[in-house]
Design a protein around this motif. Structure first.
Motif, mmCIF file in Angstrom:
data_model
loop_
_atom_site.group_PDB
_atom_site.id
_atom_site.type_symbol
_atom_site.label_atom_id
_atom_site.label_comp_id
_atom_site.label_asym_id
_atom_site.label_seq_id
_atom_site.Cartn_x
_atom_site.Cartn_y
_atom_site.Cartn_z
ATOM 1 N N PRO A 1 0.831 -1.224 0.000
ATOM 2 C CA PRO A 1 0.000 0.000 0.000
ATOM 3 C C PRO A 1 0.854 1.258 0.000
ATOM 4 C CG PRO A 1 -0.900 -1.622 1.523
ATOM 5 C CD PRO A 1 0.412 -2.167 1.050
ATOM 6 N N GLU A 2 1.979 1.203 0.688
ATOM 7 C CA GLU A 2 2.845 2.384 0.720
ATOM 8 C C GLU A 2 3.394 2.707 -0.663
ATOM 9 O OE1 GLU A 2 3.054 -0.180 2.682
ATOM 10 O OE2 GLU A 2 2.487 0.622 4.658
ATOM 11 N N LEU A 3 3.843 1.661 -1.409
ATOM 12 C CA LEU A 3 4.369 1.898 -2.749
ATOM 13 C C LEU A 3 3.270 2.376 -3.695
ATOM 14 C CD1 LEU A 3 6.833 -1.099 -3.238
ATOM 15 C CD2 LEU A 3 7.386 1.300 -2.869
ATOM 16 N N ALA A 4 2.072 1.800 -3.561
ATOM 17 C CA ALA A 4 0.963 2.242 -4.406
ATOM 18 C C ALA A 4 0.636 3.714 -4.137
ATOM 19 C CB ALA A 4 -0.256 1.364 -4.161
ATOM 20 N N THR A 5 0.669 4.093 -2.870
ATOM 21 C CA THR A 5 0.408 5.507 -2.532
ATOM 22 C C THR A 5 1.487 6.400 -3.104
ATOM 23 O OG1 THR A 5 -0.714 4.831 -0.492
ATOM 24 C CG2 THR A 5 0.085 7.105 -0.622
ATOM 25 N N THR A 6 2.743 5.942 -3.005
ATOM 26 C CA THR A 6 3.850 6.726 -3.553
ATOM 27 C C THR A 6 3.708 6.915 -5.058
ATOM 28 O OG1 THR A 6 5.340 5.914 -1.823
ATOM 29 C CG2 THR A 6 6.347 6.804 -3.830
ATOM 30 N N LEU A 7 3.330 5.832 -5.756
ATOM 31 C CA LEU A 7 3.163 5.926 -7.207
ATOM 32 C C LEU A 7 2.049 6.901 -7.561
ATOM 33 C CD1 LEU A 7 4.166 4.823 -9.896
ATOM 34 C CD2 LEU A 7 2.407 3.050 -9.754
ATOM 35 N N ALA A 8 0.943 6.866 -6.811
ATOM 36 C CA ALA A 8 -0.160 7.788 -7.075
ATOM 37 C C ALA A 8 0.266 9.234 -6.810
ATOM 38 C CB ALA A 8 -1.354 7.422 -6.203
ATOM 39 N N GLU A 9 1.028 9.442 -5.754
ATOM 40 C CA GLU A 9 1.512 10.802 -5.468
ATOM 41 C C GLU A 9 2.427 11.307 -6.573
ATOM 42 O OE1 GLU A 9 3.370 10.387 -1.713
ATOM 43 O OE2 GLU A 9 1.504 10.483 -0.548
ATOM 44 N N ARG A 10 3.304 10.435 -7.071
ATOM 45 C CA ARG A 10 4.209 10.841 -8.153
ATOM 46 C C ARG A 10 3.427 11.163 -9.425
ATOM 47 N NH1 ARG A 10 6.537 11.190 -4.263
ATOM 48 N NH2 ARG A 10 8.526 10.266 -3.627
ATOM 49 N N ALA A 11 2.377 10.402 -9.701
ATOM 50 C CA ALA A 11 1.554 10.681 -10.885
ATOM 51 C C ALA A 11 0.859 12.032 -10.742
ATOM 52 C CB ALA A 11 0.524 9.568 -11.074
ATOM 53 N N GLY A 12 0.370 12.341 -9.540
ATOM 54 C CA GLY A 12 -0.240 13.642 -9.307
ATOM 55 C C GLY A 12 0.751 14.775 -9.495
ATOM 56 N N GLU A 13 1.995 14.571 -9.041
ATOM 57 C CA GLU A 13 3.023 15.596 -9.214
ATOM 58 C C GLU A 13 3.327 15.833 -10.687
ATOM 59 O OE1 GLU A 13 6.280 14.160 -6.975
ATOM 60 O OE2 GLU A 13 5.383 14.576 -5.010
ATOM 61 N N VAL A 14 3.308 14.760 -11.489
ATOM 62 C CA VAL A 14 3.545 14.915 -12.923
ATOM 63 C C VAL A 14 2.423 15.738 -13.558
ATOM 64 C CG1 VAL A 14 3.664 13.687 -15.117
ATOM 65 C CG2 VAL A 14 4.916 12.821 -13.149
ATOM 66 N N ALA A 15 1.193 15.458 -13.192
ATOM 67 C CA ALA A 15 0.059 16.196 -13.764
ATOM 68 C C ALA A 15 0.119 17.668 -13.391
ATOM 69 C CB ALA A 15 -1.256 15.571 -13.295
ATOM 70 N N ARG A 16 0.425 17.953 -12.138
ATOM 71 C CA ARG A 16 0.497 19.355 -11.715
ATOM 72 C C ARG A 16 1.654 20.083 -12.397
ATOM 73 N NH1 ARG A 16 -0.989 16.812 -6.867
ATOM 74 N NH2 ARG A 16 1.200 16.602 -6.233
ATOM 75 N N ALA A 17 2.780 19.396 -12.524
ATOM 76 C CA ALA A 17 3.934 20.027 -13.177
ATOM 77 C C ALA A 17 3.654 20.284 -14.653
ATOM 78 C CB ALA A 17 5.169 19.135 -13.027
ATOM 79 N N LYS A 18 2.936 19.377 -15.304
ATOM 80 C CA LYS A 18 2.605 19.560 -16.714
ATOM 81 C C LYS A 18 1.646 20.728 -16.902
ATOM 82 C CE LYS A 18 0.876 17.081 -20.760
ATOM 83 N NZ LYS A 18 0.339 15.792 -21.260
ATOM 84 N N SER A 19 0.658 20.848 -16.015
ATOM 85 C CA SER A 19 -0.288 21.965 -16.088
ATOM 86 C C SER A 19 0.426 23.294 -15.866
ATOM 87 C CB SER A 19 -1.395 21.775 -15.057
ATOM 88 O OG SER A 19 -2.268 22.887 -15.043
#
Length: 566
Positions: free
Chosen positions: A124-142
């Motif tokens: 669960p910790e790794l899954a949460t980390t992956l989701a957080e990294r994906a969110g950071e990519v979306a925000r950085a792209k915007s």
């Protein structure tokens, strides 16, 4: 002594009857006991029934340094080979080593994949980390998209401002006004020179159009009567202005100088009876004054026009500089947004690879693989060295070792012996290059030494450090020989000449099993009682024949209570 001799002969007789192998083993044990320097401080105090002054008693005593002037204290300390030319390879995360792509001795480049770790389980910790990294990519792209749009619009507007014709037109108009004002000033000066010279000279010829300048050499006598030098000054000033006007290069200073001299000449003139009346002289003076005022006004406008040109150009340059700075800021904002987006993508990729595949073990520098320490199937964590990369340079290797705090610390520049475990004859000499002044977590001082020349021993090899033999007049007595007074100060009972017993204050140091080091209070040749007792009192005497001399023995071990094999 006779009893001891009889006992020894009995043991020796039994020893001779043993098989040879048993005799050899027993002999080795005997040598080992002697080599380890086992301390034996027998106590043979036989107190009398009643202790009184001058009473004869039998006490075991010892003379400091008997049969031994000094003894050497040896030590061996743990150390490790440190190479500044080598680099440790450590895993980026915890995991199991699943493969190695290189072999020992192989040359690798910086960044090359040496091996791989097993894929991490999807917790669960790794899954949460992956989701957080994906969110950071979306925000950085915007953020990058909005920054690029803003930068584009701002640069377009700055370009319009920079190429604005209004500012350039204003500068051009100011320059034209300056040129016009300058021409006006020159026109006023030209008119003044022609008209005034005609009045001064009585000659109606145009001095600017005439090629003959001889008429500039004389003036009627009534001009400059009160100051004749002004006549020559006027003629000289007029000649300069005429020459400058012909070249169209007249300066403000030349025009102002002319009007000053003309005014002074008119003021120094008088009316004459030859046709130049006072009224005409007054008109001349007024004419010069009017011309001078017109010239000054024209010059003032010219200067204002030049100042306007300078201000317009400065304003234009400042605005262009501001626009350039704004362009630089816009470029920096866009680069920052791009870098953030790339970093977010890299973080997401790392998190994704940590879950979906093995993590690569990367070479930190180019060189030769000198060791592979992580075994396939071994679980490793960040900070653990799994391999080592060597540049192949075998010089300037360091020996880092620990020195116990309860021994004499060697000094910088002293030499030590470096012994490689398992290779008794492979001994190197190293020079100490630095000694720490603070204790580490193990209560030891850290020190570095350098072996001159090449050292083929691998990095991280454990070695033993032996200091060069140093002898000292260290005094060691049985612990039982020391007693403490009412204020807890240590003493020993010393025996003076004639068997007189007296208390001697001492300073104790290290302990060696059942013995203690005496730092102060005893010197070589002093005799002391080997076992202190409450029955011994100050001033009592010991019969000379009762003194049993026993030689002092040196403690074995490393100087702080340990034997050599500890």
């Amino acid at each position: 002594m006779q009893k001891l001799l009889n006992a020894f002969l009995g043991v020796w007789g039994s020893f001779k009857q043993l098989p040879l192998t048993t005799q050899a083993a027993s002999g080795v044990f005997t040598v080992l006991v002697v080599t380890l320097g086992v301390l034996n401080f027998p106590s043979s105090l036989e107190p009398a029934n009643t202790i009184t002054e001058f009473q004869k008693v039998n006490l075991a005593t010892q003379t400091v340094g008997a049969e031994s002037e000094a003894f050497a204290t040896f030590a061996s300390w743990p150390g490790e080979i440190i190479s500044p030319n080598d680099a440790d390879v450590q895993p980026p995360r915890q995991g199991t080593v699943v493969s190695w792509n290189v072999t020992i001795g192989e040359y690798v480049n910086a960044g090359e994949v040496l091996g791989r770790l097993s894929a991490a389980p999807l917790t669960p910790e790794l899954a949460t980390t992956l989701a957080e990294r994906a969110g950071e990519v979306a925000r950085a792209k915007s953020k990058l998209s909005s920054t690029q749009s803003f930068v584009g619009q701002s640069k377009t507007q700055l370009t319009i401002f920079t190429t604005n014709d209004t500012a350039e037109r204003a500068i051009s108009e100011a320059k034209q006004a300056a040129i016009a004002a300058g021409e006006t000033a020159k026109g006023v000066l030209r008119q003044s020179v022609v008209k005034e010279f005609s009045e001064f000279s009585g000659n109606n010829r145009d001095i600017l159009s005439s090629k003959d300048a001889t008429f500039l050499t004389t003036l009627p006598w009534w001009f400059g009567v009160t100051n004749s030098s002004l006549r020559d000054k006027y003629l000289t000033a007029t000649a300069k202005v005429v020459s400058a006007l012909e070249k169209d290069s007249v300066s403000q200073q030349e025009g102002l100088a002319y009007f000053l001299v003309a005014t002074q000449l008119a003021a120094a003139s008088i009316s004459s009876g030859e046709g130049f009346t006072q009224a005409e002289l007054n008109d001349l003076r007024e004419l010069i004054s009017e011309h001078q005022a017109s010239f000054n006004e024209a010059v003032g406008k010219y200067r204002e026009a030049l100042l306007t040109v300078s201000e317009k150009e400065k304003e234009f340059a400042e605005r262009n500089r501001d626009n350039a700075n704004k362009n630089t800021e816009l470029d920096r904002d866009q680069l920052t947004a791009e870098a953030e987006y790339e970093a977010a993508q890299a973080a997401y990729g790392a998190a994704s690879r940590a879950i979906t595949g093995g993590t690569a073990i990367i070479a930190p520098k180019s060189g030769y693989v000198s060791a592979i320490l992580g075994q396939i199937g071994e679980f490793v964590e960040p900070g653990k060295t799994v391999a080592s990369i060597s540049s192949g340079v075998q010089i300037n290797k360091l020996i880092r070792f620990r020195i116990p705090s309860n021994v004499e610390v060697p000094k910088k520049g002293e030499t030590v012996k470096v012994i490689r475990p398992g290779f008794a004859k492979d001994v190197r000499t190293a020079t100490i290059i630095g000694v720490g002044t603070a204790l580490d977590g193990n209560g030891a001082f850290m020190a570095d030494a350098r072996v001159e020349g090449e050292l083929e021993w691998p990095a991280h090899l454990s070695v033993r450090i032996v200091p060069e033999k140093r002898t000292s007049q260290t005094i060691v007595v049985p612990f039982d020989a020391v007693f403490w007074d009412e204020v807890n100060h240590p003493h020993v009972w010393m025996v003076k000449e004639g068997g007189l017993v007296t208390s001697q204050a001492v300073k104790t140091g290290r302990t060696f099993g059942d013995a203690v080091e005496i730092l102060e209070g005893l010197t070589l040749g002093d005799t002391y009682i080997r076992e202190a007792s409450d029955t011994i009192t100050e001033g009592m005497r010991i019969e000379d024949a009762a003194i049993t001399e026993q030689p002092a023995t040196a403690p074995g071990g490393d100087g702080h209570g340990h034997a050599h094999d500890e």
